[in-house]
Design a protein around this motif. Structure first.
Motif, PDB file in Angstrom:
ATOM      1  N   THR A  15       0.826  -1.209   0.000  1.00 15.54           N
ATOM      2  CA  THR A  15       0.000   0.000   0.000  1.00 15.54           C
ATOM      3  C   THR A  15       0.860   1.260   0.000  1.00 15.54           C
ATOM      4  O   THR A  15       0.542   2.231  -0.706  1.00 15.54           O
ATOM      5  CB  THR A  15      -0.957  -0.024   1.200  1.00 15.54           C
ATOM      6  OG1 THR A  15      -1.821  -1.166   1.076  1.00 15.54           O
ATOM      7  CG2 THR A  15      -1.795   1.233   1.262  1.00 15.54           C
ATOM      8  N   LEU A  16       1.945   1.274   0.748  1.00 15.40           N
ATOM      9  CA  LEU A  16       2.825   2.439   0.726  1.00 15.40           C
ATOM     10  C   LEU A  16       3.524   2.582  -0.623  1.00 15.40           C
ATOM     11  O   LEU A  16       3.689   3.696  -1.136  1.00 15.40           O
ATOM     12  CB  LEU A  16       3.859   2.338   1.846  1.00 15.40           C
ATOM     13  CG  LEU A  16       3.327   2.440   3.275  1.00 15.40           C
ATOM     14  CD1 LEU A  16       4.480   2.392   4.272  1.00 15.40           C
ATOM     15  CD2 LEU A  16       2.506   3.701   3.481  1.00 15.40           C
ATOM     16  N   ALA A  43      -3.145   6.231   1.349  1.00 14.39           N
ATOM     17  CA  ALA A  43      -2.840   5.009   2.093  1.00 14.39           C
ATOM     18  C   ALA A  43      -3.874   4.767   3.193  1.00 14.39           C
ATOM     19  O   ALA A  43      -4.303   3.627   3.423  1.00 14.39           O
ATOM     20  CB  ALA A  43      -1.440   5.093   2.686  1.00 14.39           C
ATOM     21  N   LEU A  62      -0.276   0.874   8.773  1.00 15.34           N
ATOM     22  CA  LEU A  62       0.592   1.651   7.891  1.00 15.34           C
ATOM     23  C   LEU A  62       1.889   2.047   8.575  1.00 15.34           C
ATOM     24  O   LEU A  62       2.862   2.407   7.908  1.00 15.34           O
ATOM     25  CB  LEU A  62      -0.144   2.905   7.404  1.00 15.34           C
ATOM     26  CG  LEU A  62      -1.412   2.635   6.582  1.00 15.34           C
ATOM     27  CD1 LEU A  62      -2.164   3.933   6.326  1.00 15.34           C
ATOM     28  CD2 LEU A  62      -1.091   1.929   5.275  1.00 15.34           C
TER      29      LEU A  62
END
Length: 488
Positions: free
Chosen positions: A269-270, A344, A322
């Motif tokens: 995702t990052l 994100a 995250l």
């Protein structure tokens, strides 16, 4: 085998707290006069150091419970809270005593009562692979050498034990060779029973689950299977989540953990949300890889693979995150780019599993790698109010729409800039659209290929219209640069 995981976790939004740095409060009378006060604390707002204490405690966390509840949080995961000689408390001295700097057992029980009154679950960090040198059973070995009654609790390789002299090898098994962290001998049935009883004790005190530190280091066959059985016998809905950074099929077969800290989701995702904005110096040390950049097509492939690794029951109780105390802060990783954080975060709250916020990320707290990532929670005048509102809105939507918590995840479209997926539960379908380009984008989809009726936007600033082209009905999305939106 039918896999069963805790129902409440599927509806949970977690908040991770590092207790020494979140909030410092005073106990109520008459307990204030009996409160053990430290006389050598770092200034609260100074930069954190590897060894210094700030003095955060459970009285301060109680003071912040209304803020946590208002944010939309219904579960808290704490890094270790037991008596220890380090600010992060991974060097356990006594598993039955909450650290006196945190307010001791009384303060924790008061916190637990008030958290549960607000319908907030509480998960503790179980550091069951290793201890600190001051742990009674290891300290007895230091005092009595080979005459200790607890000799077989650890793996001593040579006498005399060298616990402090750095010029000599650490001649006993320890975590990654760190002499400050002697490793249990898990083959010893007494050690095994001791750990099981610790886990059971705190469940009887009312906690709602355990996060397990480095559980992959415990190599004894059947250890975590027994742990699960004993935990679930006390509370079938207790949550067991392991710190595993890599794909975790071995531990997620339904006989051990309910989930893991989902760093596989984090890195993908990052890499997608941030692309080349991710600062490598802040991600090179922890064992995850939010680089190189992923375009929407590659991200869709990674997510498809991730969603097919585990049973769906397990996927719904993964702990998605995250950032954490073991990584740099989200905004710092993103090079200060708020749009990366927003995209994100939107993906976090629309993904199957339980989202987790590292305290302060919701208000834009900065911080590099440890110890900088463990700064104190900032005062309100330092908060990014827009980012806080962004988090609150997404959390509210997740609580409102069951499709975002339990719905199937289906990628619908991906090109070089745009990613679209749905979350569907029964008759409820949420459409999520992400544009990672720095330019606005329009996308036209024929309803023959996009057979989902959209009625309204529920989050974000992008828009849609229906139109007919050459006798065919289409939906046209107008997407703002580097943004995400939700539709229903």
């Amino acid at each position: 085998m039918v896999i069963k995981t805790p129902e409440w976790v599927k509806d949970a939004v977690f908040y991770q707290i590092f207790p020494d740095r979140f909030s410092m409060g005073k106990p109520p009378q008459p307990h204030y006069n009996n409160h053990i006060k430290a006389n050598n604390l770092e200034s609260w707002h100074s930069q954190p150091t590897p060894q210094g204490y700030k003095g955060g405690n459970f009285w301060g966390i109680i003071d912040k419970l209304d803020y946590i509840k208002d944010l939309g949080i219904n579960a808290i995961y704490f890094t270790p809270i037991f008596q220890s000689t380090c600010n992060h408390r991974y060097h356990t001295h006594d598993y039955y005593q909450v650290d006196p700097l945190l307010g001791g057992n009384y303060a924790f029980q008061e916190f637990l009562k008030q958290a549960h009154q607000r319908e907030i679950k509480v998960v503790l960090d179980g550091v069951f692979n290793h201890v600190g040198r001051g742990f009674f059973f290891f300290n007895d070995i230091l005092e009595n050498g080979p005459f200790s009654a607890w000799l077989d609790w650890f793996k001593v390789e040579k006498w005399p034990v060298s616990a402090y002299d750095g010029s000599l090898p650490a001649n006993y098994a320890s975590w990654v060779g760190n002499r400050a962290l002697p490793q249990f001998n898990h083959n010893n049935p007494q050690v095994r029973e001791y750990i099981m009883q610790v886990a059971e004790y705190w469940l009887h005190q009312g906690i709602d689950g355990w996060r397990l530190d480095v559980p992959d280091q415990v190599k004894v066959e059947g250890f975590w299977q027994e742990f699960r059985e004993r935990v679930k016998n006390i509370n079938p809905e207790a949550y067991i989540v392991g710190e595993i950074w890599k794909p975790a099929e071995k531990w997620l077969d339904g006989t051990q953990f309910d989930g893991v800290m989902n760093y596989q989701f984090t890195e993908a995702t990052l890499a997608f949300a941030g692309g080349d904005r991710i600062l490598r110096q802040h991600v090179d040390i922890p064992p995850y890889y939010p680089y190189p950049p992923l375009n929407p097509r590659k991200y869709a492939q990674r997510i498809h693979h991730l969603l097919n690794l585990y049973d769906w029951e397990i996927t719904l109780t993964q702990l998605n995150l995250l950032a954490s105390h073991d990584t740099a802060r989200l905004l710092t990783i993103a090079g200060g780019d708020i749009k990366t954080v927003e995209i994100a975060t939107l993906l976090l709250f629309t993904f199957p599993g339980a989202p987790s916020i590292y305290y302060g990320d919701e208000v834009g707290l900065l911080g590099g790698l440890d110890p900088d990532s463990r700064r104190v929670f900032p005062p309100p005048q330092s908060w990014n109010q827009n980012l806080l509102k962004y988090h609150k809105n997404l959390i509210q939507l997740r609580h409102k729409y069951i499709a975002l918590r339990r719905g199937n995840y289906q990628p619908l479209y991906a090109d070089e800039h745009i990613y679209i997926f749905s979350r569907k539960y029964s008759e409820e379908t949420i459409i999520v659209i992400i544009n990672i380009d720095t330019q606005p984008r329009n996308i036209t989809l024929n309803l023959c290929n996009f057979p989902i009726k959209i009625n309204e936007k529920i989050f974000g600033d992008s828009t849609f219209i229906y139109e007919q082209i050459d006798g065919k009905e289409n939906i046209v999305f107008n997407l703002l640069p580097r943004s995400g939106s939700l539709f229903i």
